[in-house]
Design an enzyme around this catalytic site. Structure first.
Site, PDB file in Angstrom:
ATOM      1  N   LYS A  17      39.194  44.300  40.615  1.00  0.00           N
ATOM      2  CA  LYS A  17      39.370  45.538  39.838  1.00  0.00           C
ATOM      3  C   LYS A  17      38.320  45.640  38.728  1.00  0.00           C
ATOM      4  CE  LYS A  17      43.564  44.358  38.612  1.00  0.00           C
ATOM      5  NZ  LYS A  17      43.687  43.060  39.320  1.00  0.00           N
ATOM      6  N   ARG A  92      50.984  48.430  35.019  1.00  0.00           N
ATOM      7  CA  ARG A  92      51.372  47.259  35.781  1.00  0.00           C
ATOM      8  C   ARG A  92      52.871  47.187  35.999  1.00  0.00           C
ATOM      9  NH1 ARG A  92      46.810  43.870  34.439  1.00  0.00           N
ATOM     10  NH2 ARG A  92      46.942  41.869  35.473  1.00  0.00           N
ATOM     11  N   ARG A 131      35.701  31.983  39.297  1.00  0.00           N
ATOM     12  CA  ARG A 131      35.253  33.079  38.434  1.00  0.00           C
ATOM     13  C   ARG A 131      34.743  32.532  37.109  1.00  0.00           C
ATOM     14  NH1 ARG A 131      39.258  37.783  37.131  1.00  0.00           N
ATOM     15  NH2 ARG A 131      40.620  36.059  36.559  1.00  0.00           N
ATOM     16  N   ARG A 164      38.474  31.480  32.299  1.00  0.00           N
ATOM     17  CA  ARG A 164      39.627  32.013  31.563  1.00  0.00           C
ATOM     18  C   ARG A 164      40.784  31.022  31.529  1.00  0.00           C
ATOM     19  NH1 ARG A 164      40.423  38.026  33.899  1.00  0.00           N
ATOM     20  NH2 ARG A 164      42.579  37.309  33.822  1.00  0.00           N
ATOM     21  N   ARG A 175      50.757  34.591  37.987  1.00  0.00           N
ATOM     22  CA  ARG A 175      50.235  35.964  37.960  1.00  0.00           C
ATOM     23  C   ARG A 175      50.474  36.664  39.279  1.00  0.00           C
ATOM     24  NH1 ARG A 175      44.536  34.439  36.435  1.00  0.00           N
ATOM     25  NH2 ARG A 175      43.986  36.592  36.893  1.00  0.00           N
TER      26      ARG A 175
HETATM   27  P1  AP5 Z   1      37.532  40.464  39.163  1.00  0.00           P
HETATM   28  O1  AP5 Z   1      36.738  41.715  39.228  1.00  0.00           O
HETATM   29  O2  AP5 Z   1      37.511  39.687  37.903  1.00  0.00           O
HETATM   30  O3  AP5 Z   1      39.031  40.743  39.644  1.00  0.00           O
HETATM   31  P2  AP5 Z   1      40.242  41.473  38.919  1.00  0.00           P
HETATM   32  O4  AP5 Z   1      40.997  42.181  39.964  1.00  0.00           O
HETATM   33  O5  AP5 Z   1      39.741  42.267  37.761  1.00  0.00           O
HETATM   34  O6  AP5 Z   1      41.039  40.198  38.482  1.00  0.00           O
HETATM   35  P3  AP5 Z   1      41.747  39.812  37.145  1.00  0.00           P
HETATM   36  O7  AP5 Z   1      42.157  38.379  37.332  1.00  0.00           O
HETATM   37  O8  AP5 Z   1      40.910  40.140  35.943  1.00  0.00           O
HETATM   38  O9  AP5 Z   1      42.955  40.698  37.175  1.00  0.00           O
HETATM   39  P4  AP5 Z   1      44.244  40.375  36.541  1.00  0.00           P
HETATM   40  O10 AP5 Z   1      44.971  41.601  36.888  1.00  0.00           O
HETATM   41  O11 AP5 Z   1      44.890  39.115  36.903  1.00  0.00           O
HETATM   42  O12 AP5 Z   1      43.839  40.093  35.006  1.00  0.00           O
HETATM   43  P5  AP5 Z   1      43.737  41.061  33.739  1.00  0.00           P
HETATM   44  O13 AP5 Z   1      42.532  40.693  33.007  1.00  0.00           O
HETATM   45  O14 AP5 Z   1      43.939  42.464  34.143  1.00  0.00           O
HETATM   46  O15 AP5 Z   1      37.060  39.539  40.383  1.00  0.00           O
HETATM   47  C1  AP5 Z   1      37.577  38.227  40.559  1.00  0.00           C
HETATM   48  C2  AP5 Z   1      36.455  37.274  41.026  1.00  0.00           C
HETATM   49  O16 AP5 Z   1      36.044  37.629  42.350  1.00  0.00           O
HETATM   50  C3  AP5 Z   1      35.180  37.328  40.184  1.00  0.00           C
HETATM   51  O17 AP5 Z   1      34.645  36.042  40.124  1.00  0.00           O
HETATM   52  C4  AP5 Z   1      34.255  38.287  40.958  1.00  0.00           C
HETATM   53  O18 AP5 Z   1      32.891  37.990  40.745  1.00  0.00           O
HETATM   54  C5  AP5 Z   1      34.663  38.012  42.402  1.00  0.00           C
HETATM   55  N1  AP5 Z   1      34.609  39.194  43.259  1.00  0.00           N
HETATM   56  C6  AP5 Z   1      34.987  40.468  42.948  1.00  0.00           C
HETATM   57  N2  AP5 Z   1      34.851  41.286  44.009  1.00  0.00           N
HETATM   58  C7  AP5 Z   1      34.392  40.519  45.036  1.00  0.00           C
HETATM   59  C8  AP5 Z   1      34.067  40.785  46.415  1.00  0.00           C
HETATM   60  N3  AP5 Z   1      34.179  42.002  46.952  1.00  0.00           N
HETATM   61  N4  AP5 Z   1      33.626  39.753  47.177  1.00  0.00           N
HETATM   62  C9  AP5 Z   1      33.503  38.491  46.650  1.00  0.00           C
HETATM   63  N5  AP5 Z   1      33.788  38.185  45.356  1.00  0.00           N
HETATM   64  C10 AP5 Z   1      34.238  39.190  44.549  1.00  0.00           C
HETATM   65  O19 AP5 Z   1      45.049  40.611  32.938  1.00  0.00           O
HETATM   66  C11 AP5 Z   1      45.153  39.330  32.381  1.00  0.00           C
HETATM   67  C12 AP5 Z   1      46.495  39.190  31.688  1.00  0.00           C
HETATM   68  O20 AP5 Z   1      46.597  40.134  30.604  1.00  0.00           O
HETATM   69  C13 AP5 Z   1      47.730  39.482  32.562  1.00  0.00           C
HETATM   70  O21 AP5 Z   1      48.117  38.367  33.312  1.00  0.00           O
HETATM   71  C14 AP5 Z   1      48.752  39.874  31.489  1.00  0.00           C
HETATM   72  O22 AP5 Z   1      49.260  38.756  30.835  1.00  0.00           O
HETATM   73  C15 AP5 Z   1      47.915  40.655  30.497  1.00  0.00           C
HETATM   74  N6  AP5 Z   1      47.896  42.092  30.830  1.00  0.00           N
HETATM   75  C16 AP5 Z   1      46.810  42.821  31.224  1.00  0.00           C
HETATM   76  N7  AP5 Z   1      47.164  44.101  31.468  1.00  0.00           N
HETATM   77  C17 AP5 Z   1      48.491  44.181  31.221  1.00  0.00           C
HETATM   78  C18 AP5 Z   1      49.442  45.240  31.309  1.00  0.00           C
HETATM   79  N8  AP5 Z   1      49.071  46.476  31.725  1.00  0.00           N
HETATM   80  N9  AP5 Z   1      50.718  44.975  30.981  1.00  0.00           N
HETATM   81  C19 AP5 Z   1      51.097  43.752  30.568  1.00  0.00           C
HETATM   82  N10 AP5 Z   1      50.248  42.705  30.476  1.00  0.00           N
HETATM   83  C20 AP5 Z   1      48.954  42.913  30.792  1.00  0.00           C
END
Ligand code: AP5
Ligand code: ZN
Length: 222
Positions: A17, A92, A131, A164, A175
Site C-alpha cells: 500500500k 482499518r 523491508r 520497523r 498484524r
Molecule cells: P509496503 O509498501 O511497505 O507495504 P504496506 O502494505 O504499506 O505495508 P505496511 O506494513 O506498511 O502496512 P501495515 O498496514 O501493516 O502498516 P502501517 O504502517 O499502515 O511494502 C512492503 C515491502 O514489500 C517493502 O519492502 C516493499 O519494498 C516491498 N514491495 C512492495 N510492493 C512489492 C511488489 N509488488 N513486489 C515485491 N516487493 C514489493 O501501520 C502500522 C501500525 O500503525 C498498525 O499496525 C497499527 O498499529 C497502526 N495504525 C496504522 N493505521 C491505523 C489505523 N487506521 N487505525 C489504527 N491503527 C493504525
C-alpha cells in the site's frame, strides 16, 4: 477546476500500500496520507500522540479509533488535500470507514474508490521480513525486490534505513490476525457501495501501479 479525487488503499500488512500510494501520489499530484507514517513520525518525535500509539503499534494492534480518526480529521483539513487524497492504511475498521464518510461529506466530497491490493500470505511474509524503511522520509525498500542504490542509505533523502519495530515475527503475526478480524470486513463494506476495485498485488511494483492507474483512468472516464 477538476473535482477532487479521494481514494483508499486497502490490503493486508505488506501488500504494498505504501509503495503504491507514493507512486500514485506522483501521478495524480495529490498527497498520500499514511496513518502508519503519521504514527511513526509522532513516535520518533515523542509527541503525546506518539506516546499514546507506541504500545499498540509495537504489539501489532490497532491504535484506538478515536485517536486515529482525530489525527486523520486534522490531516484532511490541511489545504494540500483540497484536490483530493490517497489514504494508505486508513480506514482499518468499520467505525473508521463510517467516520471517513462523514468527514468527506463535511467537505462536500465522497470517496471515489477503495483499491484492494491482494497478495497471498506467503508473499506478505517475504515482503515484510526484508523491508527497510527510511528514518527521515519514510520511503520503503526491499532487500531483494526494491533495494536502495547504496546499502542502508535512502535514495531519496540520504537518510538512514532501519527495520520497523513492528516487523518482528511476533508483531507481523499479530498484524495479520488483526487485519483479518478488523479490517477484512471493509472489503464487503466497500463492495456493497460499489466502490471496491480489486488489484492483483502479486506482480512487480510497476505492473501493480499500471493496473491501478488503468482503474483510475476508467473511473475518471479518461
Ligand atoms: P509496503 O509498501 O511497505 O507495504 P504496506 O502494505 O504499506 O505495508 P505496511 O506494513 O506498511 O502496512 P501495515 O498496514 O501493516 O502498516 P502501517 O504502517 O499502515 O511494502 C512492503 C515491502 O514489500 C517493502 O519492502 C516493499 O519494498 C516491498 N514491495 C512492495 N510492493 C512489492 C511488489 N509488488 N513486489 C515485491 N516487493 C514489493 O501501520 C502500522 C501500525 O500503525 C498498525 O499496525 C497499527 O498499529 C497502526 N495504525 C496504522 N493505521 C491505523 C489505523 N487506521 N487505525 C489504527 N491503527 C493504525
Ligand atoms: Zn529518505
Amino acid at each position: 477546476m477538476e473535482m477532487a479525487i479521494d481514494l483508499v488503499l486497502l490490503g493486508p500488512p505488506g501488500a504494498g500500500k505504501g509503495t503504491q500510494a507514493e507512486l500514485l501520489s506522483d501521478w495524480l499530484d495529490i498527497p498520500a496520507v499514511s496513518t502508519g507514517d503519521l504514527f511513526r513520525k509522532a513516535m520518533a518525535e515523542s509527541t503525546e500522540l506518539g506516546v499514546q500509539a507506541k504500545g499498540y503499534i509495537e504489539r501489532g494492534d490497532l491504535v484506538p479509533d478515536e485517536v486515529t480518526v482525530g489525527m486523520v480529521r486534522e490531516r484532511l483539513t490541511n489545504s494540500d488535500c483540497d484536490e483530493g487524497v490517497i489514504l494508505d492504511g486508513f480506514p482499518r475498521t468499520v467505525p473508521q470507514a463510517d467516520a471517513l464518510e462523514a468527514l468527506l461529506v463535511d467537505m462536500g466530497r465522497r470517496l471515489d474508490a477503495a483499491l484492494y491490493i491482494e497478495v497471498s500470505r506467503d508473499e506478505l511474509l517475504r515482503r515484510l521480513g526484508e523491508r527497510w524503511t527510511c528514518r527521515e522520509c519514510g520511503e520503503v525498500y526491499h532487500e531483494i525486490y526494491d533495494p536502495p542504490e547504496q546499502e542502508g542509505v535512502c535514495d531519496k533523502c540520504g537518510g538512514e534505513l532501519y527495520q520497523r519495530s513492528d516487523d518482528t515475527p511476533e508483531a507481523q503475526e499479530q498484524r495479520v490476525k488483526v487485519y483479518l478480524e478488523q479490517t477484512a470486513p471493509l472489503y464487503d463494506y466497500y463492495a456493497e457501495d460499489g466502490l471496491l476495485i480489486e488489484i492483483d498485488g502479486e506482480q512487480e511494483i510497476d505492473a501493480v501501479q499500471q493496473e491501478i492507474r488503468e482503474a483510475i483512468s476508467r473511473l475518471k472516464g479518461d
